[in-house]
Motif scaffolding. Sequence first.
Motif, PDB file in Angstrom:
ATOM      1  N   HIS A  92       0.827  -1.211   0.000  1.00  0.00           N
ATOM      2  CA  HIS A  92       0.000   0.000   0.000  1.00  0.00           C
ATOM      3  C   HIS A  92       0.866   1.268   0.000  1.00  0.00           C
ATOM      4  O   HIS A  92       0.548   2.238  -0.691  1.00  0.00           O
ATOM      5  N   ALA A  97      -0.662   6.801  -5.168  1.00  0.00           N
ATOM      6  CA  ALA A  97      -1.277   7.825  -4.314  1.00  0.00           C
ATOM      7  C   ALA A  97      -0.527   7.997  -2.994  1.00  0.00           C
ATOM      8  O   ALA A  97      -0.706   9.009  -2.311  1.00  0.00           O
ATOM      9  N   MET A  98       0.306   7.032  -2.653  1.00  0.00           N
ATOM     10  CA  MET A  98       1.055   7.108  -1.394  1.00  0.00           C
ATOM     11  C   MET A  98       2.493   7.532  -1.704  1.00  0.00           C
ATOM     12  O   MET A  98       2.706   8.640  -2.144  1.00  0.00           O
ATOM     13  N   MET A 167       0.241   7.843   8.036  1.00  0.00           N
ATOM     14  CA  MET A 167      -0.527   9.081   7.811  1.00  0.00           C
ATOM     15  C   MET A 167       0.308  10.295   8.220  1.00  0.00           C
ATOM     16  O   MET A 167       0.341  11.304   7.511  1.00  0.00           O
ATOM     17  N   LEU A 170       2.897  11.048   5.626  1.00  0.00           N
ATOM     18  CA  LEU A 170       2.391  11.764   4.452  1.00  0.00           C
ATOM     19  C   LEU A 170       2.277  13.265   4.735  1.00  0.00           C
ATOM     20  O   LEU A 170       2.509  14.101   3.854  1.00  0.00           O
TER      21      LEU A 170
ATOM     22  N   ASP B 115      -8.398  12.619   0.087  1.00  0.00           N
ATOM     23  CA  ASP B 115      -7.618  12.288  -1.101  1.00  0.00           C
ATOM     24  C   ASP B 115      -7.382  10.789  -1.105  1.00  0.00           C
ATOM     25  O   ASP B 115      -7.765  10.093  -0.149  1.00  0.00           O
ATOM     26  N   GLU B 116      -6.764  10.289  -2.164  1.00  0.00           N
ATOM     27  CA  GLU B 116      -6.630   8.838  -2.288  1.00  0.00           C
ATOM     28  C   GLU B 116      -5.793   8.220  -1.176  1.00  0.00           C
ATOM     29  O   GLU B 116      -6.124   7.162  -0.640  1.00  0.00           O
ATOM     30  N   ALA B 117      -4.690   8.872  -0.845  1.00  0.00           N
ATOM     31  CA  ALA B 117      -3.808   8.316   0.182  1.00  0.00           C
ATOM     32  C   ALA B 117      -4.552   8.206   1.512  1.00  0.00           C
ATOM     33  O   ALA B 117      -4.494   7.168   2.195  1.00  0.00           O
ATOM     34  N   THR B 118      -5.274   9.282   1.865  1.00  0.00           N
ATOM     35  CA  THR B 118      -6.026   9.266   3.119  1.00  0.00           C
ATOM     36  C   THR B 118      -7.106   8.189   3.090  1.00  0.00           C
ATOM     37  O   THR B 118      -7.353   7.508   4.099  1.00  0.00           O
ATOM     38  N   ILE B 120      -7.062   5.336   1.341  1.00  0.00           N
ATOM     39  CA  ILE B 120      -6.439   4.013   1.473  1.00  0.00           C
ATOM     40  C   ILE B 120      -6.127   3.734   2.944  1.00  0.00           C
ATOM     41  O   ILE B 120      -6.456   2.668   3.486  1.00  0.00           O
TER      42      ILE B 120
END
Lengths: 303, 303
Positions: A92, A97-98, A167, A170, B115-118, B120
Motif C-alpha cells: 500500500h 497515491a502514497m 498518515m 504523508l 484524497d486517495e492516500a487518506t 487508502i
Amino acid sequence: MAAQPHAPSATLQAALNEVAADIDRRFDLLLEVPDDPRADLYRAMRHAAMGGGKRLRPMLVNATAQLFGVDRDCAGRTGVALECIHVYSLIHDDLPAMDDDDMRHGKPSTHKAFDEATAILAGDCLHALAFEILADPLTHADPYVRVELLADLSRASGPNGMAGGQMMDLQAEKTSFDLPTVTRLQAMKTGALIAAAVEAGAILGRVPVEGRKHLRGYARDLGLAFQIADDILDVEGDEELAGKALRKDENAGKETFLSLLGLDRAREQARMLVDQAIAHLASYGPEADLLRDIARFVTARNH
Amino acid sequence: MAAQPHAPSATLQAALNEVAADIDRRFDLLLEVPDDPRADLYRAMRHAAMGGGKRLRPMLVNATAQLFGVDRDCAGRTGVALECIHVYSLIHDDLPAMDDDDMRHGKPSTHKAFDEATAILAGDCLHALAFEILADPLTHADPYVRVELLADLSRASGPNGMAGGQMMDLQAEKTSFDLPTVTRLQAMKTGALIAAAVEAGAILGRVPVEGRKHLRGYARDLGLAFQIADDILDVEGDEELAGKALRKDENAGKETFLSLLGLDRAREQARMLVDQAIAHLASYGPEADLLRDIARFVTARNH
C-alpha cells in the motif's frame, strides 16, 4: 560515499537465513495460486511476500520466543502473520497515491508488476490473512495466547500504530515536524510493528505483562535505532543494494532524524540506542545473544 | 420504472433505527479526532463510517444474538467491528483504481472528500480496528468467544471471502462469467460478511457448531437474495435514493444475476430465496421474527 558494510555475526547470519527460508516456505504453502479468477490476486501476494526482505520481524519473534523455549512452529506461524502485515503495508505504501515507488526488493513494486486494483486487494488480503493465521488453533492451542497475539498485532498496525504513522509521514511533506514529532511518527510507523514482534515472542512464552518491561525497552530502542539507520542509509546507501529508490525524503523536503540531527549526531544516537537496547537484556544470559546481535546488526547493515 | 417501494415492518423499522443510532454513537466514540497530524485520517474514517448505510450487518448480529439472550453491548461491539470491515471495503472499492465511484450514501466518496492516500489509510485503519475491537475483553469476557469471532471475521473478509470476491468482480469486466461463477463471486463478495454477521451472533450465543446449521442456511439464502435484489435495484433503482451511481454493471458489460436470468426470473429467484431463508428458521418461534422480517426486507427495499 557508501555506508560502511558490516556483516552480521555468523550465528545471526545463520539464523537470518533459516528464518528467511522458513518464511518463504510458509508463504509458498499459504499462497497457493487457485485455478480461478483470483489467480492474479495470489500471484500478486506471492510477488510481494516471497523472496525478499530481511525478515526482521519474524526473526525478532523467533529470537524472543527462543528465550522461553517456545515451540518453533508456533513462533514461525506468528512470524509469518507479522510479515503479512509488514508486506501489506509495503504494497500500500508503494502505491502511486502514497509514496509512489516503482521498485521494492530489487523487483517492480506490486502495482507495477500487476495493477493498482490488484495491489490494493493483495494488501487487503494479506492484512486479513495475518489475523486468520493468529486466530487459528494451529498457531497456539490456548485461546488466551491467540487473542493476546491478535490484540497486540491489531493495535500495532492500526491508527495508533503503523497506519497512523504512515498518515503522519504523508503530512511530513507538507509540514515541518520537530524532533519529538518525528520520533513519535517513527515509533508508530516502524517501531510499533517491531515492538509487536518482540511482544509476540513474550506472549508465546507466556511472560506476564509485568515481566515484559525489559523486552519492551529493548524493542523500543531497537525500533528507533533501526529507523535512524534507515534514514542514514536513505542518504548514504546504494540503490542497487537497497533494491528501491533512495534519497526520496530529502527530495520531498521531509524532516528526518538525519535532517534534524545531522549525520554525526544521528550516528552517535543510533549507537547509543543500540547500547541501551542491549543493556535492557542484562537480566538474560547467553540465550539472549541473538537479540543482542540483532541490535548490533540493525545499525551496521548496508541495506 | 422505479422498483416498488416497500416499507419494513414497524418492528424492523424500529430495530433498524435503534441499531443505526447505536452504531453511529459507537463510531463517534471510537473515532474521536486527535489533535495531531492524524486528524484527517480520523475525519476520513468518520466521513465514511457515520451517518449512512443500512447497518444490515450489525442488525443481523443483533437479531441473531437476541435469539440467545446475548448481552446487548457485546452484540453492539461485535456489530460495529463487522461494520468497520464493511466500511473499509466500500472505501477501497470506491477508489479510482477499483470501481471509481464518486458518490456513496449521497455524499462524496472518501477519496473525493479527502484524497486517495487518506482513503487508502482510512480503510486500512478501519480494517485493523475491527480486529482490535473483537480482541478486546470488553467485547466478550471469554477469550474462546473472542478468538472465534476473530477467526470468523478474518476468514470472511480475506481472499476466500469479501476481498477475493472483489477480485473476481474486477475480472468480471474482462471475462463473461456463467451463473455458477457469478453465484460464487457474490457468495464471497457480499455473502461472506453477511454470513459472518449471523455466525457472530451464534458465536456470542455460544451455539456449538453443530447447532448453527439452520442459521447458516438462513444466512446463505439471505446473502444471495440480497445480492439479486441489489442487481435489480442497480437497473431499476433511483440514483438519488441509492445515493450512488447506478447501472454501472450494465455499462461495463458485467454479467450479473439480472443479465443472466432476466428480470422476471431474477425476481422469482429472490422471492424463492427469501422463503427458503425463512424456512430455515422453522425451529425458532416468534423470537426469530426479526430475522424473518430482515429477509423480507432485503428484497423489498428500494435502496
